[in-house]
Scaffold this motif. Structure first.
Motif, mmCIF file in Angstrom:
data_model
loop_
_atom_site.group_PDB
_atom_site.id
_atom_site.type_symbol
_atom_site.label_atom_id
_atom_site.label_comp_id
_atom_site.label_asym_id
_atom_site.label_seq_id
_atom_site.Cartn_x
_atom_site.Cartn_y
_atom_site.Cartn_z
ATOM 1 N N ARG A 141 20.700 32.945 10.510
ATOM 2 C CA ARG A 141 19.704 33.360 11.411
ATOM 3 C C ARG A 141 18.731 32.082 11.572
ATOM 4 O O ARG A 141 18.706 31.234 10.700
ATOM 5 N N PRO A 143 14.799 30.857 12.547
ATOM 6 C CA PRO A 143 13.499 31.316 12.696
ATOM 7 C C PRO A 143 12.902 31.081 14.037
ATOM 8 O O PRO A 143 11.812 31.415 14.559
ATOM 9 N N MET A 147 14.833 35.340 14.059
ATOM 10 C CA MET A 147 14.200 35.623 12.805
ATOM 11 C C MET A 147 12.769 36.186 13.340
ATOM 12 O O MET A 147 12.002 35.178 13.996
ATOM 13 N N VAL A 148 12.019 37.253 12.884
ATOM 14 C CA VAL A 148 10.857 37.664 13.272
ATOM 15 C C VAL A 148 9.948 38.029 12.334
ATOM 16 O O VAL A 148 10.405 38.250 11.082
ATOM 17 N N LYS A 149 8.671 38.136 12.398
ATOM 18 C CA LYS A 149 7.600 38.459 11.438
ATOM 19 C C LYS A 149 6.936 39.462 12.244
ATOM 20 O O LYS A 149 6.882 39.508 13.352
ATOM 21 N N ILE A 150 6.151 40.339 11.580
ATOM 22 C CA ILE A 150 5.399 41.680 12.067
ATOM 23 C C ILE A 150 4.037 41.316 12.061
ATOM 24 O O ILE A 150 3.322 40.771 10.769
ATOM 25 N N HIS A 151 3.032 41.099 12.957
ATOM 26 C CA HIS A 151 1.953 40.730 12.930
ATOM 27 C C HIS A 151 0.921 42.018 12.714
ATOM 28 O O HIS A 151 1.385 42.970 12.250
ATOM 29 N N ALA A 156 5.907 42.398 16.873
ATOM 30 C CA ALA A 156 6.972 41.411 16.384
ATOM 31 C C ALA A 156 6.930 40.231 17.215
ATOM 32 O O ALA A 156 6.759 40.181 18.364
ATOM 33 N N VAL A 159 9.445 33.889 14.073
ATOM 34 C CA VAL A 159 8.730 33.215 12.779
ATOM 35 C C VAL A 159 8.188 31.980 13.121
ATOM 36 O O VAL A 159 6.998 31.494 12.782
#
Length: 230
Positions: A141, A143, A147-151, A156, A159
């Motif tokens: 993957r 970033p 590739m994701v992050k949750i706020h 989402a 990254v």
């Protein structure tokens, strides 16, 4: 160059209980790491660091030294393996009065490696001006792309949002996955510092089919399949 290999194998794996001595391809998982290290001529000793008497017996049966049992406080789920590395090197300093030129860590969890992967790490280390050599493989993957992050508000996002939209993974900046195939470190660096990237780090690329890291039963089943294909 004098290189000593360590295999760090604690007894309390929770992701896959009994992992280090579980049979893979007809022999305990730890035996693969021991055999790989013994096959490298520049490695003069292969030492297993473990808190488990059972693992120690299996390791000795397959040709490794187990000159000490690792203290319990260095073998917990939350114990940084770096401290086990330092403990092993301090043992050498106390027993031999000198550190090796290189410490090689050969994790049990990468049984699909080949001895040449360790050799390549030693070659890179011998070029000099480096504190540690790690192994990497092609990333699954990115970033910058998938590739994701949750706020905090539950949405989402990537990254690392790129400066401009990336339509294909191939157009994103190239990144790599670190692997557990092998590590080569300067002993004095391990004793003085607390993490790999506090120093100068170089890398050796390993094909993805040799870079599997066994952490779960699924990983183990995949390793069985790949070994069968070999």
């Amino acid at each position: 160059m004098k290189a000593i290999a360590f295999i760090f194998a604690r007894g309390g794996s929770k992701g896959l209980p009994g992992k280090n001595i579980r049979s893979l391809g007809g022999k305990p998982l730890i035996a693969w790491a021991i055999e790989h290290a013994l096959a490298v001529k520049r490695i003069t000793r292969v030492i297993v660091s473990t808190d488990s008497i059972e693992i120690a017996e299996v390791a000795r049966a397959h040709g490794a030294e187990v000159p000490f049992i690792r203290p319990t406080e260095l073998a917990g789920d939350d114990s940084p393996e770096w401290l086990a590395w330092r403990h092993g090197l301090n043992y050498l300093l106390d027993s031999d009065g000198v550190l090796p030129d290189a410490m090689v860590s050969v994790p049990t969890t990468a049984p699909l490696r080949l001895p040449e992967d360790i050799e390549n790490c030693l070659d890179e280390y011998e070029k000099g001006d480096v504190d540690m050599v790690i192994t990497v493989t092609d990333a699954h993957r990115s970033p910058y792309f998938n590739m994701v992050k949750i706020h905090a508000d539950g949405t989402a996002g990537l990254v690392i949002p790129p400066e401009s939209a990336v339509a294909r993974r191939q157009d994103a900046p190239q990144v790599f996955d670190m692997t557990t195939v092998a590590y080569v470190a300067r002993p004095e660096f391990v004793i003085a510092r607390s993490a790999a990237f506090e120093g100068r780090v170089r890398q050796v690329h390993v094909p993805v089919e040799r870079a599997l890291d066994i952490d779960t039963l699924l990983d183990f089943r995949i390793a069985e399949c790949l070994l069968a294909l070999r």
